[in-house]
Scaffold this motif. Structure first.
Motif, PDB file in Angstrom:
ATOM      1  N   ALA A 289       4.927 -10.029   3.109  1.00 33.83           N
ATOM      2  CA  ALA A 289       3.851 -10.393   2.184  1.00 33.83           C
ATOM      3  C   ALA A 289       4.445 -10.731   0.828  1.00 33.83           C
ATOM      4  CB  ALA A 289       2.856  -9.243   2.070  1.00 33.83           C
ATOM      5  N   LEU A 290       3.932 -11.765   0.209  1.00 30.76           N
ATOM      6  CA  LEU A 290       4.490 -12.223  -1.066  1.00 30.76           C
ATOM      7  C   LEU A 290       4.443 -11.162  -2.153  1.00 30.76           C
ATOM      8  CD1 LEU A 290       3.081 -15.865  -1.154  1.00 30.76           C
ATOM      9  CD2 LEU A 290       5.415 -15.118  -0.627  1.00 30.76           C
ATOM     10  N   PHE A 291       3.513 -10.216  -2.070  1.00 30.13           N
ATOM     11  CA  PHE A 291       3.417  -9.161  -3.080  1.00 30.13           C
ATOM     12  C   PHE A 291       4.362  -8.001  -2.825  1.00 30.13           C
ATOM     13  CE2 PHE A 291      -0.007  -8.408   0.019  1.00 30.13           C
ATOM     14  CZ  PHE A 291       0.402  -7.186   0.541  1.00 30.13           C
ATOM     15  N   SER A 292       4.931  -7.903  -1.626  1.00 28.25           N
ATOM     16  CA  SER A 292       5.693  -6.716  -1.247  1.00 28.25           C
ATOM     17  C   SER A 292       7.042  -6.626  -1.939  1.00 28.25           C
ATOM     18  CB  SER A 292       5.916  -6.691   0.264  1.00 28.25           C
ATOM     19  OG  SER A 292       6.560  -5.480   0.638  1.00 28.25           O
ATOM     20  N   ASN A 293       7.352  -5.435  -2.434  1.00 27.91           N
ATOM     21  CA  ASN A 293       8.701  -5.174  -2.919  1.00 27.91           C
ATOM     22  C   ASN A 293       9.663  -5.168  -1.736  1.00 27.91           C
ATOM     23  OD1 ASN A 293       7.708  -4.925  -5.494  1.00 27.91           O
ATOM     24  ND2 ASN A 293       8.293  -2.793  -5.754  1.00 27.91           N
ATOM     25  N   TRP A 294      10.933  -5.253  -2.030  1.00 29.69           N
ATOM     26  CA  TRP A 294      11.972  -5.358  -1.025  1.00 29.69           C
ATOM     27  C   TRP A 294      13.178  -4.570  -1.501  1.00 29.69           C
ATOM     28  CZ3 TRP A 294      15.410  -7.150  -4.346  1.00 29.69           C
ATOM     29  CH2 TRP A 294      14.997  -7.994  -5.356  1.00 29.69           C
ATOM     30  N   GLY A 295      14.259  -4.637  -0.767  1.00 27.84           N
ATOM     31  CA  GLY A 295      15.513  -4.035  -1.219  1.00 27.84           C
ATOM     32  C   GLY A 295      16.095  -3.028  -0.244  1.00 27.84           C
ATOM     33  N   ALA A 296      17.264  -2.564  -0.562  1.00 33.04           N
ATOM     34  CA  ALA A 296      17.997  -1.645   0.309  1.00 33.04           C
ATOM     35  C   ALA A 296      17.280  -0.313   0.486  1.00 33.04           C
ATOM     36  CB  ALA A 296      19.402  -1.422  -0.233  1.00 33.04           C
ATOM     37  N   ASP A 297      16.393   0.057  -0.441  1.00 31.27           N
ATOM     38  CA  ASP A 297      15.663   1.314  -0.293  1.00 31.27           C
ATOM     39  C   ASP A 297      14.494   1.209   0.679  1.00 31.27           C
ATOM     40  OD1 ASP A 297      17.029   3.231  -1.958  1.00 31.27           O
ATOM     41  OD2 ASP A 297      16.440   1.973  -3.645  1.00 31.27           O
ATOM     42  N   VAL A 298      14.125  -0.001   1.093  1.00 30.73           N
ATOM     43  CA  VAL A 298      13.044  -0.181   2.061  1.00 30.73           C
ATOM     44  C   VAL A 298      13.604   0.085   3.452  1.00 30.73           C
ATOM     45  CG1 VAL A 298      11.367  -1.786   3.040  1.00 30.73           C
ATOM     46  CG2 VAL A 298      11.864  -1.837   0.589  1.00 30.73           C
ATOM     47  N   ASP A 299      12.935   0.997   4.177  1.00 34.10           N
ATOM     48  CA  ASP A 299      13.425   1.414   5.489  1.00 34.10           C
ATOM     49  C   ASP A 299      12.803   0.661   6.652  1.00 34.10           C
ATOM     50  OD1 ASP A 299      15.053   3.729   4.567  1.00 34.10           O
ATOM     51  OD2 ASP A 299      13.101   4.396   3.831  1.00 34.10           O
ATOM     52  N   ILE A 300      11.539   0.262   6.514  1.00 38.58           N
ATOM     53  CA  ILE A 300      10.807  -0.329   7.632  1.00 38.58           C
ATOM     54  C   ILE A 300       9.643  -1.137   7.071  1.00 38.58           C
ATOM     55  CG2 ILE A 300       9.240   1.651   7.958  1.00 38.58           C
ATOM     56  CD1 ILE A 300       9.759   1.253  11.046  1.00 38.58           C
ATOM     57  N   ALA A 301       9.144  -2.074   7.855  1.00 40.69           N
ATOM     58  CA  ALA A 301       7.990  -2.880   7.467  1.00 40.69           C
ATOM     59  C   ALA A 301       6.832  -2.593   8.414  1.00 40.69           C
ATOM     60  CB  ALA A 301       8.337  -4.370   7.512  1.00 40.69           C
ATOM     61  N   ALA A 302       5.608  -2.792   7.913  1.00 39.11           N
ATOM     62  CA  ALA A 302       4.399  -2.622   8.718  1.00 39.11           C
ATOM     63  C   ALA A 302       3.321  -3.534   8.127  1.00 39.11           C
ATOM     64  CB  ALA A 302       3.948  -1.156   8.695  1.00 39.11           C
ATOM     65  N   PRO A 303       2.264  -3.808   8.890  1.00 38.24           N
ATOM     66  CA  PRO A 303       1.199  -4.677   8.373  1.00 38.24           C
ATOM     67  C   PRO A 303       0.576  -4.124   7.094  1.00 38.24           C
ATOM     68  CG  PRO A 303       0.988  -4.408  10.743  1.00 38.24           C
ATOM     69  CD  PRO A 303       2.036  -3.434  10.295  1.00 38.24           C
ATOM     70  N   GLY A 304       0.328  -5.024   6.132  1.00 42.40           N
ATOM     71  CA  GLY A 304      -0.259  -4.617   4.866  1.00 42.40           C
ATOM     72  C   GLY A 304      -1.244  -5.627   4.294  1.00 42.40           C
ATOM     73  N   VAL A 305      -1.693  -6.572   5.115  1.00 44.96           N
ATOM     74  CA  VAL A 305      -2.636  -7.594   4.670  1.00 44.96           C
ATOM     75  C   VAL A 305      -3.862  -7.576   5.579  1.00 44.96           C
ATOM     76  CG1 VAL A 305      -2.984 -10.100   4.398  1.00 44.96           C
ATOM     77  CG2 VAL A 305      -0.839  -9.046   3.670  1.00 44.96           C
ATOM     78  N   SER A 306      -5.031  -7.624   4.967  1.00 44.41           N
ATOM     79  CA  SER A 306      -6.311  -7.617   5.688  1.00 44.41           C
ATOM     80  C   SER A 306      -6.434  -6.404   6.600  1.00 44.41           C
ATOM     81  CB  SER A 306      -6.511  -8.912   6.480  1.00 44.41           C
ATOM     82  OG  SER A 306      -6.576 -10.016   5.606  1.00 44.41           O
ATOM     83  N   ILE A 307      -6.139  -5.238   6.047  1.00 50.87           N
ATOM     84  CA  ILE A 307      -6.234  -3.981   6.790  1.00 50.87           C
ATOM     85  C   ILE A 307      -7.613  -3.381   6.543  1.00 50.87           C
ATOM     86  CG2 ILE A 307      -5.222  -1.690   7.123  1.00 50.87           C
ATOM     87  CD1 ILE A 307      -3.364  -4.080   7.883  1.00 50.87           C
ATOM     88  N   TYR A 308      -8.338  -3.105   7.615  1.00 49.80           N
ATOM     89  CA  TYR A 308      -9.668  -2.513   7.519  1.00 49.80           C
ATOM     90  C   TYR A 308      -9.507  -1.066   7.082  1.00 49.80           C
ATOM     91  CZ  TYR A 308     -14.622  -2.178   8.850  1.00 49.80           C
ATOM     92  OH  TYR A 308     -15.979  -2.042   8.849  1.00 49.80           O
ATOM     93  N   SER A 309     -10.021  -0.743   5.917  1.00 51.18           N
ATOM     94  CA  SER A 309      -9.721   0.536   5.293  1.00 51.18           C
ATOM     95  C   SER A 309     -10.965   1.160   4.673  1.00 51.18           C
ATOM     96  CB  SER A 309      -8.662   0.306   4.218  1.00 51.18           C
ATOM     97  OG  SER A 309      -8.307   1.495   3.581  1.00 51.18           O
ATOM     98  N   ALA A 310     -10.921   2.474   4.526  1.00 45.76           N
ATOM     99  CA  ALA A 310     -12.029   3.202   3.898  1.00 45.76           C
ATOM    100  C   ALA A 310     -12.118   2.882   2.412  1.00 45.76           C
ATOM    101  CB  ALA A 310     -11.847   4.698   4.103  1.00 45.76           C
ATOM    102  N   TRP A 311     -13.321   2.666   1.948  1.00 40.35           N
ATOM    103  CA  TRP A 311     -13.631   2.440   0.547  1.00 40.35           C
ATOM    104  C   TRP A 311     -14.839   3.297   0.200  1.00 40.35           C
ATOM    105  CZ3 TRP A 311     -11.775  -0.845  -3.330  1.00 40.35           C
ATOM    106  CH2 TRP A 311     -10.688  -1.630  -2.972  1.00 40.35           C
ATOM    107  N   PRO A 312     -15.062   3.577  -1.067  1.00 37.67           N
ATOM    108  CA  PRO A 312     -16.274   4.322  -1.424  1.00 37.67           C
ATOM    109  C   PRO A 312     -17.512   3.600  -0.872  1.00 37.67           C
ATOM    110  CG  PRO A 312     -14.831   4.186  -3.324  1.00 37.67           C
ATOM    111  CD  PRO A 312     -14.246   3.289  -2.258  1.00 37.67           C
ATOM    112  N   GLY A 313     -18.288   4.311  -0.106  1.00 34.61           N
ATOM    113  CA  GLY A 313     -19.506   3.741   0.459  1.00 34.61           C
ATOM    114  C   GLY A 313     -19.316   3.008   1.768  1.00 34.61           C
TER     115      GLY A 313
END
Length: 190
Positions: free
Chosen positions: A80-104
């Motif tokens: 994803a264009l917003f995602s940070n990167w680098g040697a400290d990143v261990d693994i990738a997973a989906p992070g766009v259009s994730i159905y998630s809990a929100w207030p209400g």
């Protein structure tokens, strides 16, 4: 960044891990602004003891798929264009259009904070399948079955020279699911 004995946030995170809790964190969302791109500049993402997760675009919910992608955040199966990167990143997973809990209720969300729950769920599965593995064991088992970034199930767009793999929950504890089978057809009775 500090260390595990300096009384800082890093010290507190190490105490949690020493208590047997796997800590999974977001890499951060600096990728699109060129200010905080490297996860090493974030806390606790830069700590070696945690599992740091970058976010990918996965619009078709299939590894190595060929969907249209996301208008703002990139092609299907790309960092994803917003995602940070680098040697400290261990693994990738989906992070766009994730159905998630929100207030209400629930809503679709984007961000590296949407990716770590996938990995935390994998860590919970490892713990359920094994009698209380250490955080290091959970991390090693998750990384051992992850898809290499360059594999047909991997992803593109990561140009930092550190090719973190893609989460593969389907292979935890047994035979890998390659590829993930399609859902059964919906039958409407009329």
């Amino acid at each position: 960044e500090g260390d595990c004995n300096d009384g800082s946030l890093h010290d507190a995170v190490c105490d949690v891990i020493d208590a047997g809790i796997t800590v999974v964190v977001a890499a951060g969302n600096g990728g699109s602004d060129s200010i905080g791109d490297d996860a090493a500049g974030s806390a606790p993402g830069g700590f070696d003891e945690v599992i740091t997760v970058s976010a990918i675009v996965d619009t078709d919910r299939k590894p190595g798929g060929e969907d249209y992608g996301h208008f703002f955040w990139g092609s299907d199966d790309s960092l994803a264009l917003f995602s940070n990167w680098g040697a400290d990143v261990d693994i990738a997973a989906p992070g766009v259009s994730i159905y998630s809990a929100w207030p209400g209720g629930y809503w679709y969300s984007d961000g590296t904070s949407m990716a770590p729950p996938h990995v935390a769920g994998a860590a919970a599965l490892v713990r359920a399948m094994n009698a209380g593995p250490s955080p290091a064991t959970a991390r090693n088992e998750i990384l051992a079955v992850a898809w290499p970034q360059s594999s047909p199930q991997g992803f593109s767009g990561d140009t930092d020279g550190h090719a973190e793999p893609l989460l593969n929950v389907g292979a935890l504890g047994g035979d890998p699911l390659l590829p993930i089978p399609p859902p059964p057809p919906v039958i409407n009775a009329t």
